[in-house]
Design a protein around this motif. Structure first.
Motif, PDB file in Angstrom:
ATOM      1  N   THR A   1      47.763 -30.654 -63.302  1.00 20.00           N
ATOM      2  CA  THR A   1      47.182 -30.663 -61.948  1.00 20.00           C
ATOM      3  C   THR A   1      46.828 -29.224 -61.473  1.00 20.00           C
ATOM      4  OG1 THR A   1      48.370 -32.653 -61.247  1.00 20.00           O
ATOM      5  CG2 THR A   1      47.348 -31.315 -59.629  1.00 20.00           C
TER       6      THR A   1
ATOM      7  N   ARG B   1      46.474 -26.538 -63.544  1.00 20.95           N
ATOM      8  CA  ARG B   1      45.395 -25.940 -64.430  1.00 20.95           C
ATOM      9  C   ARG B   1      43.968 -26.527 -63.883  1.00 20.95           C
ATOM     10  NH1 ARG B   1      49.415 -26.610 -68.030  1.00 20.95           N
ATOM     11  NH2 ARG B   1      48.435 -28.658 -68.869  1.00 20.95           N
ATOM     12  N   ARG B   2      43.950 -27.854 -63.544  1.00 23.45           N
ATOM     13  CA  ARG B   2      42.815 -28.644 -62.985  1.00 23.45           C
ATOM     14  C   ARG B   2      42.262 -27.958 -61.817  1.00 23.45           C
ATOM     15  NH1 ARG B   2      42.083 -32.464 -59.643  1.00 23.45           N
ATOM     16  NH2 ARG B   2      44.393 -33.439 -59.900  1.00 23.45           N
ATOM     17  N   HIS B   3      42.950 -27.698 -60.901  1.00 23.75           N
ATOM     18  CA  HIS B   3      42.611 -26.933 -59.680  1.00 23.75           C
ATOM     19  C   HIS B   3      42.052 -25.777 -59.807  1.00 23.75           C
ATOM     20  CE1 HIS B   3      43.272 -30.115 -56.645  1.00 23.75           C
ATOM     21  NE2 HIS B   3      44.740 -30.377 -56.914  1.00 23.75           N
TER      22      HIS B   3
ATOM     23  N   ARG C   1      40.731 -24.439 -62.837  1.00 22.36           N
ATOM     24  CA  ARG C   1      39.390 -24.685 -63.628  1.00 22.36           C
ATOM     25  C   ARG C   1      38.399 -24.919 -62.494  1.00 22.36           C
ATOM     26  NH1 ARG C   1      41.310 -28.124 -66.831  1.00 22.36           N
ATOM     27  NH2 ARG C   1      40.084 -29.723 -65.582  1.00 22.36           N
ATOM     28  N   GLN C   2      38.547 -25.975 -61.612  1.00 17.99           N
ATOM     29  CA  GLN C   2      37.472 -26.629 -60.875  1.00 17.99           C
ATOM     30  C   GLN C   2      37.256 -25.285 -59.540  1.00 17.99           C
ATOM     31  OE1 GLN C   2      39.062 -30.053 -59.310  1.00 17.99           O
ATOM     32  NE2 GLN C   2      37.992 -31.394 -61.348  1.00 17.99           N
TER      33      GLN C   2
ATOM     34  N   THR D   1      39.880 -30.301 -54.903  1.00 16.53           N
ATOM     35  CA  THR D   1      39.986 -28.881 -54.948  1.00 16.53           C
ATOM     36  C   THR D   1      39.306 -28.216 -53.926  1.00 16.53           C
ATOM     37  OG1 THR D   1      40.094 -29.180 -57.381  1.00 16.53           O
ATOM     38  CG2 THR D   1      39.226 -27.017 -56.491  1.00 16.53           C
TER      39      THR D   1
ATOM     40  N   THR E   1      35.158 -37.680 -61.018  1.00 20.20           N
ATOM     41  CA  THR E   1      35.093 -36.250 -60.992  1.00 20.20           C
ATOM     42  C   THR E   1      34.680 -35.683 -59.624  1.00 20.20           C
ATOM     43  OG1 THR E   1      34.234 -36.536 -63.474  1.00 20.20           O
ATOM     44  CG2 THR E   1      33.629 -34.351 -62.165  1.00 20.20           C
TER      45      THR E   1
ATOM     46  N   TYR F   1      37.871 -35.616 -57.588  1.00 23.82           N
ATOM     47  CA  TYR F   1      38.771 -34.610 -57.924  1.00 23.82           C
ATOM     48  C   TYR F   1      38.117 -33.197 -57.560  1.00 23.82           C
ATOM     49  CZ  TYR F   1      41.884 -37.495 -61.064  1.00 23.82           C
ATOM     50  OH  TYR F   1      42.577 -38.529 -61.202  1.00 23.82           O
TER      51      TYR F   1
END
Length: 91
Positions: free
Chosen positions: A21, A23-25, A27-28, A75, A68, A71
């Motif tokens: 989670t 890493r996703r935040h 990256r976004q 962020t 998408t 998510y």
């Protein structure tokens, strides 16, 4: 600007959850930063206004799936919390 802004340092204080989670935040958030910097020439989140994030959510994610967009909305809300803004996003 010769050095890119480090989004990881900005979000370090508010990132919680699993490593995936986080890493996703990150990256976004980097994607959001790059898009706003390209379109609006605003390199750091402190220079952003609510309209920049609304533009990203409405125009850059308009052909993405609902999941998408959700998510990315999470962020964006995390970024607003870190910037101590009271912006509300309902997308």
């Amino acid at each position: 600007m010769s050095k890119l802004f480090d989004m990881e340092v900005l979000l370090a204080g508010v990132l919680t959850g699993s490593p995936a989670t986080r890493r996703r935040h990150l990256r976004q958030a980097k994607m959001i930063q790059a898009e706003i910097a390209e379109r609006w020439q605003r390199a750091t989140p402190w220079a952003w206004q609510r309209k920049h994030l609304v533009w990203f959510l409405e125009h850059r994610l308009n052909r993405r799936s609902d999941a998408t967009r959700y998510y990315y909305l999470l962020t964006v809300r995390l970024l607003a919390r870190r910037l101590q803004k009271t912006w509300i996003f309902n997308f």
